[in-house]
Motif scaffolding. Sequence first.
Motif, short mmCIF file in Angstrom:
data_model
loop_
_atom_site.label_atom_id
_atom_site.label_comp_id
_atom_site.label_asym_id
_atom_site.label_seq_id
_atom_site.Cartn_x
_atom_site.Cartn_y
_atom_site.Cartn_z
N MET A 1 4.74 1.28 16.84
CA MET A 1 5.83 1.29 15.90
C MET A 1 5.73 2.47 14.94
O MET A 1 6.69 2.79 14.29
CB MET A 1 5.88 -0.03 15.13
N ASP A 2 4.57 3.07 14.85
CA ASP A 2 4.39 4.19 13.93
C ASP A 2 3.88 5.39 14.71
O ASP A 2 2.68 5.55 14.91
CB ASP A 2 3.41 3.81 12.82
N MET A 3 4.81 6.22 15.14
CA MET A 3 4.43 7.41 15.90
C MET A 3 5.25 8.59 15.40
O MET A 3 6.36 8.42 14.90
CB MET A 3 4.67 7.20 17.39
N PRO A 4 4.70 9.79 15.49
CA PRO A 4 5.47 10.97 15.07
C PRO A 4 6.62 11.23 16.04
O PRO A 4 6.61 10.75 17.18
CB PRO A 4 4.44 12.10 15.10
N ARG A 5 7.59 12.02 15.59
CA ARG A 5 8.70 12.36 16.47
C ARG A 5 8.17 13.09 17.68
O ARG A 5 7.30 13.95 17.58
CB ARG A 5 9.71 13.22 15.73
N ASN A 6 8.71 12.75 18.85
CA ASN A 6 8.27 13.35 20.10
C ASN A 6 9.40 13.28 21.10
O ASN A 6 10.45 12.72 20.83
CB ASN A 6 7.01 12.64 20.60
N LEU A 7 9.16 13.83 22.27
CA LEU A 7 10.19 13.82 23.32
C LEU A 7 9.92 12.78 24.40
O LEU A 7 10.65 12.73 25.38
CB LEU A 7 10.29 15.21 23.95
#
Length: 77
Positions: A1-7
């Motif tokens: 639920m807590d992850m940096p922006r990514n593709l």
Amino acid sequence: MDMPRNLGWGVRISWTFKSPVVWHKTNWLVGLLLLLASYGMVAIGWLWPVAFPWYLLISVIGILLLAVGYAWYLNHQ
């Protein structure tokens, strides 16, 4: 639920990519809803297996609509 922006993972729509705050809040909400829906899937699959496909379909569509609506709301605040 807590992850940096990514593709690769997370709710990747234009509103979530514009702001790290919108990204974090939207993905936290979706993660929580998916966790709750998964508990419901276990319960439905165990207690009433015939209804499982409908529960799955309704919960996934509902979570997607809530995610898009919440991201839109946060972006337009």
